[in-house]
Design an enzyme around this catalytic site. Structure first.
Site, PDB file in Angstrom:
ATOM      1  CG  HIS A  62      22.352  49.245  34.813  1.00 48.12           C
ATOM      2  ND1 HIS A  62      22.091  48.534  33.326  1.00 48.12           N
ATOM      3  CD2 HIS A  62      21.186  49.874  35.064  1.00 48.12           C
ATOM      4  CE1 HIS A  62      20.603  48.536  33.280  1.00 48.12           C
ATOM      5  NE2 HIS A  62      20.171  49.233  34.123  1.00 48.12           N
ATOM      6  CG  ASP A  64      26.983  46.259  36.158  1.00 44.36           C
ATOM      7  OD1 ASP A  64      25.961  47.251  35.972  1.00 44.36           O
ATOM      8  OD2 ASP A  64      26.996  45.315  35.473  1.00 44.36           O
ATOM      9  CG  ASP A 200      25.664  45.589  30.644  1.00 37.55           C
ATOM     10  OD1 ASP A 200      26.855  45.405  30.471  1.00 37.55           O
ATOM     11  OD2 ASP A 200      24.965  45.960  31.602  1.00 37.55           O
TER      12      ASP A 200
HETATM   13 ZN   LIG Z   1      26.345  45.546  33.524  1.00 31.71          ZN
HETATM   14 ZN   LIG Z   2      23.349  47.320  32.250  1.00 30.15          ZN
END
Ligand SMILES: [Zn+2]
Ligand SMILES: [Zn+2]
Length: 291
Positions: A62, A64, A200
């Site tokens: 992802h 970020d 995450d």
């Molecule tokens: Zn994240």
């Molecule tokens: Zn993520």
């Protein structure tokens, strides 16, 4: 001792908290976990030497967590890095970097090696499965146990000769007068510290099992209670605290804080009800992790 620098403790979109990046240091070893956009800028502005980083471990792709990586590696190249850089991450990381480098006309002038685990004399790094909405992994970082002389026992028995101590430390028997000292009687194992970083994730068994008894757990705590974090593959502060309790971690760092929260008092309160040793790290704070 391991030093942990919280470089970017936010998640999703940048806020006053930067995007995910955590630096782990042990003597000469330096490892960056995740590399959100802006990571190199924060590091350079705060005199954290990017050239010293030996290993970069990415939890998932992802944006970020990974968009800061191509530019960080390019800056290392610009500063004429020669040392090998180790990379860990999901399968697609290799392709992502290859395409990024191709389209930005960059060719690293130093070796880059993709590894699935890392170990040297001081630390061991292993990935573990996390439960997010895309292929993802967390990292378990372990300081290697060290073997030291049992200073208390030596003192008790009046052994002060450094030559005797050197022999014992080297695993050899020593004759002192009438006595034969066996090295195993005078050596103690000093347990190394361990930390787990989830990136995450939803609360899940593989995280609990991998983080069993760690000294520090950095766990996704994107939201306060009352939000269905499962929709996004994240966790709330209470869910993170439940994982820390189940795993019998020593301390819990609530991280990947959503940009919607200006304050984290409520989040911290919720977590501490379940796991009292919770805290919310600020960007650029650090922790000396000792046994
Ligand atoms: Zn994240
Ligand atoms: Zn993520």
């Amino acid at each position: 001792m391991i030093k942990v620098y919280f470089i970017g403790t936010g998640g999703g979109a940048p806020s006053r908290r930067g995007l995910p990046a955590y630096l782990v240091k042990k003597d000469g070893f330096s490892m960056l976990m995740d590399c959100g956009e802006g990571t190199q800028i924060t590091m350079i502005k705060n005199s954290i030497n990017i050239m010293r980083v030996n290993l970069i471990a990415i939890t998932h792709l992802h944006a970020d967590h990974v968009l800061g990586l191509p530019s960080l590696i390019q800056t290392m190249g610009m500063y004429d890095r020669k040392e090998k850089l180790y990379l860990m991450g999901p399968e697609s990381l290799k392709e992502f970097l290859k395409v990024s480098f191709e389209h930005t006309y960059f060719r690293p002038g130093f070796p880059i090696e993709f590894v699935s685990t890392y170990e040297d004399k001081k630390v061991r790094v292993r990935p573990f499965k996390t439960c997010h909405v895309v292929p993802s992994q967390g990292f378990l970082v372990e300081e290697i146990d060290s073997i030291n002389l049992d200073v208390e026992r030596l003192k008790r028995e009046g052994i002060t000769d450094w030559r005797v101590m050197r022999e014992l430390k080297g695993g050899r028997e020593v004759k002192v007068g009438e006595r034969t000292l066996k090295s195993e009687d005078y050596l103690v194992v000093k347990r190394g510290v361990r930390l787990a970083y989830t990136g995450d994730t939803r609360p899940c068994d593989s995280v609990i099992n991998s983080a069993k008894g760690v000294d520090l757990l950095l766990h996704d705590s994107t939201f306060e209670d009352g939000i269905d974090a499962s929709e996004y593959g994240h966790s709330t502060s209470s869910e993170a605290a439940l994982v820390a309790r189940e795993a019998e971690a020593r301390r819990l760092a609530l991280i990947h804080i959503s940009s919607r929260y200006k304050k984290t008092d409520e989040m911290l309160k919720q977590a501490r009800k379940i796991f009292p040793m919770s805290f919310v790290p600020e960007d650029l704070s650090f922790l000396n992790l000792r046994v």
